[in-house]
Design a protein around this motif. Sequence first.
Motif, mmCIF file in Angstrom:
data_model
loop_
_atom_site.group_PDB
_atom_site.id
_atom_site.type_symbol
_atom_site.label_atom_id
_atom_site.label_comp_id
_atom_site.label_asym_id
_atom_site.label_seq_id
_atom_site.Cartn_x
_atom_site.Cartn_y
_atom_site.Cartn_z
ATOM 1 N N GLN A 52 63.065 0.447 45.727
ATOM 2 C CA GLN A 52 64.443 0.013 45.933
ATOM 3 C C GLN A 52 65.444 1.111 45.564
ATOM 4 O OE1 GLN A 52 65.533 -4.133 45.298
ATOM 5 N NE2 GLN A 52 63.494 -4.517 44.478
ATOM 6 N N MET A 100 65.760 3.487 48.434
ATOM 7 C CA MET A 100 66.639 2.970 49.482
ATOM 8 C C MET A 100 68.104 3.263 49.151
ATOM 9 S SD MET A 100 64.772 -0.730 50.045
ATOM 10 C CE MET A 100 62.998 -0.820 50.275
ATOM 11 N N THR A 160 70.978 -3.452 46.973
ATOM 12 C CA THR A 160 69.822 -4.167 47.500
ATOM 13 C C THR A 160 70.042 -5.639 47.197
ATOM 14 O OG1 THR A 160 68.589 -3.828 45.424
ATOM 15 C CG2 THR A 160 68.220 -2.244 47.209
ATOM 16 N N ARG A 187 64.790 -2.888 55.067
ATOM 17 C CA ARG A 187 64.071 -1.623 54.949
ATOM 18 C C ARG A 187 62.601 -1.914 54.629
ATOM 19 N NH1 ARG A 187 68.427 1.993 54.011
ATOM 20 N NH2 ARG A 187 70.195 0.950 55.027
ATOM 21 N N TYR A 220 59.239 3.782 51.898
ATOM 22 C CA TYR A 220 59.882 4.252 50.671
ATOM 23 C C TYR A 220 58.895 4.400 49.516
ATOM 24 C CZ TYR A 220 64.114 3.342 53.256
ATOM 25 O OH TYR A 220 65.098 3.369 54.219
#
Length: 402
Positions: A150, A153, A276, A381, A386
Amino acid sequence: MGLRKLVTFAALAAAVTFSGTAGAADTIRIGDINSYKRLPAFTIPYRQGAELAIEQINAAGGVMGKPLELISRDDQGKPGEAVRYAEELFAKEDVVMITGSLFSHVGLALSAYADQKKRLYLAAEPLADALVWAKGNRYTFRLRPSTYMQVAMLAEAAAKSDAKRWATIAPNYAYGKDAVAAFKKILKARKPDVEFVGEQWPALFKIDAAAESQALEAAKPDGIFNVTFGSDLTKFVREGTLRELFNDRTVLGLLTGEPEYLDPLGAEAPKGWIVTGYPWSEIDTPAHKQFVDDYQAKFNDYPRVGSLVGYNTLLSIAAALEKANSTDTEALVDAFKGLSLDTPVGPITYRAIDHQSTMGAFVGLTDVRDGKGVMVDWSYRDGAAYLPSDEEVRKLRPADGS
């Protein structure tokens, strides 16, 4: 019946009660350990999501012809209590595995227990990177996108901004430390000329928001990376807004867009933060709309992130049981490695190399509509995009024979 078809059994779910199979000799029992009293805003929706999944699984015939049953315990946010309950659940309740936990320090304690006792643990919610890397082991898997995922991102968005001087604020425990370390590493790699000009480390749920805001303002950053959540987030937003801390600055909020934390802010929610979160009411895929309809029909309430995590946790467990065709621990561990299944937010896979699922997260901007905080301009996403490479993971994770 395949687990990929579960979302079609919503109509049957209403006919099955969650406690209807409790105590049955042929029930497959799953141990659930979570901080229900310490952070109910997340954990109660989590349990409700799990209950919904179990009803649908059992309505579809269960797994291996047997119904699932969730046996819950409250760890009070204490690692020692969590481990004590884990031992009790295996010894007295005959559970085949344990799952749940919210706080990272509790999850790490349960992971160590699982490794020592050779018991399977699916960490549903703890986000500490060490859970699957530095302290990863054969018997621990994780569902939620990790801190690193996260943060990556958000760092992607930060690198595209004009901000060069960054300050951070995070709770002073494993999750907060991992978040700040990952943010610095990833952002520096993407944008080498950034500077980090201040760090604030409030104790978890004991923030002095006025002092923290004053210290951040003194650092004169262009951007702020915020990792506070729960009541700490509420206090920080209110104090920071009062002091105009967020004006003309890029602000990133890890988890800030989740309804559990955004909703309590109401009209005081910040505007323009990159976060997020979970814009549940705006996601219009058929699978997710079915999940929302089923959840609202059962609980007369809307889902939170915890609801989705609880639901996906039980779907994952049922899929692993089905794949293993056994309740044996070693067979289940092998089944989880590389396990793929469909969820309301799309397909996920539990990577064999580090036992991390590829469940993703939503990234967008905060805004206020009709007196409520919302996420806008969001996108989903994929978690797989990631995560570090296999080569990097091999350096991060000990050789554990998994």
